[in-house]
Design a protein around this motif. Structure first.
Motif, PDB file in Angstrom:
ATOM      1  N   GLU A 188      -6.065  -8.626   8.175  1.00  0.00           N
ATOM      2  CA  GLU A 188      -5.496  -7.786   7.314  1.00  0.00           C
ATOM      3  C   GLU A 188      -6.219  -7.470   5.835  1.00  0.00           C
ATOM      4  OE1 GLU A 188      -1.184  -9.989   8.069  1.00  0.00           O
ATOM      5  OE2 GLU A 188      -1.962 -10.349   6.047  1.00  0.00           O
ATOM      6  N   SER A 215      -0.697  -6.365   3.563  1.00  0.00           N
ATOM      7  CA  SER A 215       0.363  -6.490   4.707  1.00  0.00           C
ATOM      8  C   SER A 215       1.269  -7.163   4.344  1.00  0.00           C
ATOM      9  CB  SER A 215      -0.394  -6.943   6.075  1.00  0.00           C
ATOM     10  OG  SER A 215      -1.275  -6.101   6.767  1.00  0.00           O
ATOM     11  N   MET A 241       1.152   1.943   7.273  1.00  0.00           N
ATOM     12  CA  MET A 241       1.601   0.834   7.366  1.00  0.00           C
ATOM     13  C   MET A 241       2.968   0.528   6.304  1.00  0.00           C
ATOM     14  SD  MET A 241      -0.312  -2.908   5.798  1.00  0.00           S
ATOM     15  CE  MET A 241      -0.287  -2.388   4.217  1.00  0.00           C
ATOM     16  N   LEU A 261       3.047  -7.303  12.722  1.00  0.00           N
ATOM     17  CA  LEU A 261       3.063  -7.555  11.322  1.00  0.00           C
ATOM     18  C   LEU A 261       4.508  -8.434  11.221  1.00  0.00           C
ATOM     19  CD1 LEU A 261       2.481  -8.006   8.560  1.00  0.00           C
ATOM     20  CD2 LEU A 261       3.183  -5.586   8.133  1.00  0.00           C
TER      21      LEU A 261
END
Length: 485
Positions: A134, A194, A224, A387
């Motif tokens: 990450e 993240s 993201m 995630l």
């Protein structure tokens, strides 16, 4: 000031963060390798603490049981409190345990310290690879993951050398100093972009991401954030049972967990316990008693370090599947060769034999294991998990490491005494071959790909080019749950 800031590139910042993660993860090498120097000293005449075969096997294997507890703790720790806080908790615990070992006066104290070390091991096994995945750029991720894996090898070398020539208490102090350094670096590291995004803290996520990556990789950042936004707009919070049920219904969860279970099995059944935990006994069984064991342990560890660095280079240049196929294939062939050599040696008369034959086979075994089976699970585990379920997936798959570490470290001497060195190596070869076949069936190529892209492939979402398309491609009925259990 401006001139100095030019030298502080995103890559340098990523290196700083990875340094703290790697030093913390290096505790794995120290903890797993410590029995190889601790037990011979405790068995030596004049030791103030004495052990028998039963207590010695528990000192070596108890880490595997407490590691399981750490695996169960890690989803909550890194999901609810964040990657940084979880890492600080783990590092602090390891530091306290090394000091505890220095002050230990009986077997019970040693077992308690080792058990608590296993908790941190279980946390780090899932947490550290995820943090590297990450925090770092896709182009650097393989290299940084390899550095983290190399730190484990380097720490095992340091512990074995220190323990071969110094008291085990002194070796514990050296390990404590390294854990303290890791703690200091982690304190000044940022939180995972993240994790911040998954918590809905989008502005904090942007700041952390740009501190780590600069402005050159904004497309991955926006993909993201948009993916998390789509999930937020179409979901509600669910309870723990619903969250787990949902996770097991998703391909992007099940396949990575299946792959990682077999990768962790592979890392241990490739021979880690044989050459790292019970190094002295394995050298005597394959080579003989008329060798300088301390010297050959050091040489093996130096070779392991060199092999891991070589593995770092080839992992940077070659595809993950190619590295696994070649190195684990060689590992399997070596396990079979050692089984055949020791069987013939024990049951028939060899026309020619020399300690160099056994030592050569051990070095090939160590090289093949150190370039593939040991570092690759750590590298790949930071790339596979989605995630939304990253903490849960990491915790569940790492249970495989815990169970298999306990099995392998607890049964080495039992296997040596029951089915012999050749039977033990034949068993390890069979499990290694099985794991490799399963991994190659299910593992996609992950080199230089973004985590979002890998997640979409497991999900079965068609790959698209634009950030908008990627966000739209995420199922609108996908539910969101904070990364905690």
């Amino acid at each position: 000031m401006a001139g100095n800031e030019k030298w502080i590139t995103p890559t340098m910042k990523q290196m700083f963060v990875v340094l703290g993660i790697s030093l913390n993860m290096s505790g794995m090498g120290a903890i797993l390798g410590f029995p190889a120097v601790l037990l011979p000293q405790l068995r030596a005449p004049g030791s103030q603490i004495t052990v028998d075969s039963v207590s010695g096997s528990w000192i070596a294997s108890i880490v595997g049981l407490s590691l399981l507890a750490g695996n169960l703790m890690v989803p909550t720790l890194m999901g609810k409190f964040g990657r940084k806080v979880a890492s600080l908790i783990s590092c602090t615990n390891i530091l306290v345990c090394w000091i505890w070992l220095v002050l230990a006066t009986d077997v019970t104290s040693i077992l308690i310290a080792r058990a608590f070390q296993g908790l941190s091991l279980g946390i780090n096994l899932s947490l550290s690879p995820i943090m590297v995945g990450e925090f770092t750029s896709p182009s650097n991720r393989g290299m940084f993951s390899s550095i983290m894996a190399s730190s484990i090898t380097a720490m095992t070398l340091l512990v074995h050398v220190a323990g071969s020539y110094l008291a085990w208490q002194t070796a514990s102090l050296i390990c404590a100093a390294i854990s303290f350094t890791s703690l200091a670096v982690l304190l000044f590291s940022p939180e995972s972009p993240s994790w911040l995004a998954d918590k809905g803290r989008f502005e904090d996520s942007r700041q952390s991401y740009r501190w780590l990556r600069g402005d050159a990789e904004n497309e991955e950042l926006e993909k993201m954030l948009e993916a998390r936004t789509v999930r937020d707009e179409n979901t509600h919070r669910s309870n723990v049972f619903s969250y787990i049920k949902k996770a097991f219904s998703r391909r992007e969860f099940n396949k990575p967990v299946l792959i990682m279970i077999h990768l962790y099995m592979l890392s241990l059944w490739s021979g880690m316990a044989l050459l790292v935990v019970y190094t002295v006994d394995t050298i005597h069984a394959i080579v003989g008693n008329d060798v300088d064991v301390a010297l050959h342990i050091t040489i093996l560890d130096v070779q392991r370090t060199i092999s891991t660095i070589f593995g770092l280079i080839i992992i940077k240049k070659l595809k993950r599947r190619t590295v696994l196929s070649v190195t684990v294939g060689l590992n399997f062939a070596t396990l079979v060769s050692i089984a055949a050599y020791t069987y013939i040696k024990a049951n028939t008369s060899l026309p020619f034999d020399h300690p160099a034959i056994g030592l050569t086979l051990l070095h090939i075994h160590m090289c093949s294991m150190s370039t593939g089976a040991l570092p690759m699970p750590i590298i790949i585990s930071g790339e596979l998990f989605p995630l939304e379920f990253r903490s849960l997936a990491g915790g569940i798959s790492a249970i495989a490491f815990s169970v298999n570490y306990f099995l392998t470290s607890k049964t080495v001497m039992l296997l040596y005494n029951s089915i012999g060195i050749y039977g033990t190596y034949a068993l390890y070869a069979a499990v290694t071959f099985y794991c490799l076949v399963v991994i190659l069936i299910f593992l996609p190529e992950t080199k230089d790909r973004t985590l979002q892209d890998i997640e979409e492939e497991f999900r079965g979402t068609p790959r698209v080019k634009s950030a908008e398309d990627n966000a739209a491609a995420i199922p609108l009925n996908a539910s969101h749950k904070d990364d905690e259990v």
